[in-house]
Design a protein around this motif. Structure first.
Motif, PDB file in Angstrom:
ATOM      1  N   UNK A  31      26.831  -4.959   8.120  1.00 21.88           N
ATOM      2  CA  UNK A  31      25.906  -6.101   7.828  1.00 21.88           C
ATOM      3  C   UNK A  31      26.837  -7.391   8.590  1.00 21.88           C
ATOM      4  N   UNK A  32      25.934  -8.315   9.010  1.00 23.85           N
ATOM      5  CA  UNK A  32      26.491  -9.516   9.502  1.00 23.85           C
ATOM      6  C   UNK A  32      25.581 -10.723   8.808  1.00 23.85           C
ATOM      7  N   UNK A  33      26.316 -11.650   8.475  1.00 20.59           N
ATOM      8  CA  UNK A  33      25.638 -12.925   8.062  1.00 20.59           C
ATOM      9  C   UNK A  33      25.187 -13.732   9.164  1.00 20.59           C
ATOM     10  N   UNK A  34      23.946 -14.188   9.261  1.00 26.50           N
ATOM     11  CA  UNK A  34      23.325 -15.088  10.446  1.00 26.50           C
ATOM     12  C   UNK A  34      24.207 -16.483  10.242  1.00 26.50           C
ATOM     13  N   UNK A  35      24.622 -16.953  11.590  1.00 20.96           N
ATOM     14  CA  UNK A  35      25.049 -18.179  11.923  1.00 20.96           C
ATOM     15  C   UNK A  35      26.418 -18.414  10.980  1.00 20.96           C
ATOM     16  N   UNK A  36      27.221 -17.376  10.668  1.00 23.03           N
ATOM     17  CA  UNK A  36      28.347 -17.504  10.052  1.00 23.03           C
ATOM     18  C   UNK A  36      29.357 -18.547  10.638  1.00 23.03           C
ATOM     19  N   UNK A  37      29.682 -18.361  11.959  1.00 25.44           N
ATOM     20  CA  UNK A  37      30.543 -19.505  12.631  1.00 25.44           C
ATOM     21  C   UNK A  37      30.122 -20.810  12.911  1.00 25.44           C
ATOM     22  N   UNK A  38      29.005 -20.899  12.557  1.00 27.17           N
ATOM     23  CA  UNK A  38      28.429 -22.376  12.543  1.00 27.17           C
ATOM     24  C   UNK A  38      28.568 -23.050  11.487  1.00 27.17           C
ATOM     25  N   UNK A  39      28.903 -22.293  10.094  1.00 26.16           N
ATOM     26  CA  UNK A  39      28.973 -22.855   8.664  1.00 26.16           C
ATOM     27  C   UNK A  39      30.551 -23.698   8.784  1.00 26.16           C
ATOM     28  N   UNK A  40      30.474 -24.635   8.082  1.00 28.70           N
ATOM     29  CA  UNK A  40      31.817 -24.963   7.741  1.00 28.70           C
ATOM     30  C   UNK A  40      32.958 -24.202   7.171  1.00 28.70           C
ATOM     31  N   UNK A  41      34.117 -24.538   7.890  1.00 28.25           N
ATOM     32  CA  UNK A  41      35.047 -23.457   7.575  1.00 28.25           C
ATOM     33  C   UNK A  41      35.380 -23.395   6.006  1.00 28.25           C
ATOM     34  N   UNK A  42      35.247 -24.303   5.202  1.00 26.25           N
ATOM     35  CA  UNK A  42      35.444 -24.151   3.712  1.00 26.25           C
ATOM     36  C   UNK A  42      34.410 -23.124   3.227  1.00 26.25           C
ATOM     37  N   UNK A  43      33.230 -22.790   3.720  1.00 27.64           N
ATOM     38  CA  UNK A  43      32.327 -21.606   3.043  1.00 27.64           C
ATOM     39  C   UNK A  43      32.899 -20.149   3.512  1.00 27.64           C
ATOM     40  N   UNK A  44      33.471 -20.241   4.640  1.00 29.16           N
ATOM     41  CA  UNK A  44      33.702 -18.802   5.156  1.00 29.16           C
ATOM     42  C   UNK A  44      34.327 -17.816   4.128  1.00 29.16           C
ATOM     43  N   UNK A  45      35.432 -18.082   3.259  1.00 36.16           N
ATOM     44  CA  UNK A  45      36.045 -17.400   2.393  1.00 36.16           C
ATOM     45  C   UNK A  45      34.944 -17.011   1.120  1.00 36.16           C
TER      46      UNK A  45
END
Length: 313
Positions: A31-45
């Motif tokens: 699975x992959x999350x849509x638009x992950x790289x476009x989210x603010x870095x603080x949300x990635x983890x």
């Protein structure tokens, strides 16, 4: 000191040198999350931690908790997750799990007001992969193809073009997965729920037939941007063959619902011989939103100025 200290690892498995036993066959789910790289870095983890938990909950609700507990070579990919499982369970992963995942994500996103929703692409495949419980298990061509399918144009396009408040999951199945689990009749979903598409990845040498499945669709599935011109041409040729009484060589499925509308006019889906007569209170022509299917002979204008055998009151 070990005699092997300082020795380089063996560089290759020497393919084609002699015959050996195939690795066990595994279902592969990624699975992959849509638009992950476009989210603010603080949300990635946070997203990386949340995705496996959402998967666990969805498998539990689908009465497949054992499959989750027994997953093989599981690994977080940062913006997603991948693992292997017993391929005998593949029909249950396709249904009901994909629909259950859709429901879990919908519930999660509703309760995450003010936060960008987590919407997932899902890729399913079957193939032989090393699975001995050691490091680096699960690596091989089937695993690579699973990730290529996940990154392919059709599944990305269908999730991007659908309504984010309705469609939370878009799945793509390899042809092998579809033939083994769906076309064979083992999955509790009719083949009409699946759309055959050419899976290509920009910048990669990858081009395979695959099958889209959207548990809760929204927007237009029957779209050239998703299916590709060649697939649509094949589907239209197949429809013509069926109308002429010729058997199609293989079942193909645009399998989507086409919505047509004809305010103040006629809607034709087939062959019309002769003129058409329309009676309306006010007529300045026929208006049609959508596409026209079939061959039409006679008067079928989108906008008509003048007489069209219309009785106006």
């Amino acid at each position: 000191m070990s005699e092997r200290h300082g020795l380089l690892p063996e560089a290759t498995a020497h393919p084609y040198s002699h015959s050996r036993t195939l690795p066990p066959y595994r279902g592969i789910l990624a699975v992959d999350a849509k638009d992950f790289t476009g989210r603010p870095a603080i949300e990635h983890a946070v997203i990386s931690r949340t995705i496996p938990e959402l998967l666990r909950i969805s498998f539990t609700r689908a009465d497949l908790s054992g499959l989750w507990e027994d997953r093989r070579f599981a690994n977080s990919t940062g913006d997603g997750y991948v693992f292997g499982f017993d391929p005998a369970a593949m029909p249950f992963v396709i249904h009901p799990w994909l629909r259950t995942l859709q429901d879990v994500l919908t519930e999660f996103n509703v309760h995450s007001m003010g936060v960008a929703p987590i919407r997932l692409r899902v890729s399913l495949h079957i193939g032989p992969l090393p699975d001995s419980g050691e490091d680096f298990d699960g690596n091989g061509t089937p695993r690579n193809d699973t990730h290529r399918l996940l990154d392919s144009r059709p599944v990305k396009a269908i999730l991007a073009s659908s309504n984010e408040n309705i469609t939370q999951v878009a799945a793509i199945l390899s042809d092998r997965c579809y033939q083994d689990a769906v076309a064979s009749g083992y999955t509790g979903r009719h083949p009409d729920y699946f759309i055959e598409v050419p899976a290509t990845v920009e910048g990669k040498r990858f081009d395979q037939q695959a099958w889209l499945h959207v548990p809760v669709p929204s927007g237009a599935l029957y779209d050239r941007r998703v299916l590709g011109d060649e697939v649509i041409a094949d589907q239209e040729a197949g429809d013509d063959s069926a109308r002429a009484g010729r058997a199609k060589p293989r079942a193909r499925s645009p399998r989507s619902v086409k919505n047509y509308r004809a305010d103040h006019g006629n809607l034709n889906s087939g062959t019309v011989h002769g003129d058409q007569q329309v009676s309306n209170t006010t007529v300045s022509g026929d208006y049609m939103h959508g596409g026209k299917a079939g061959s039409v002979r006679g008067n079928l204008g989108d906008t008509v100025q003048g007489d069209k055998n219309t009785d106006q009151r």
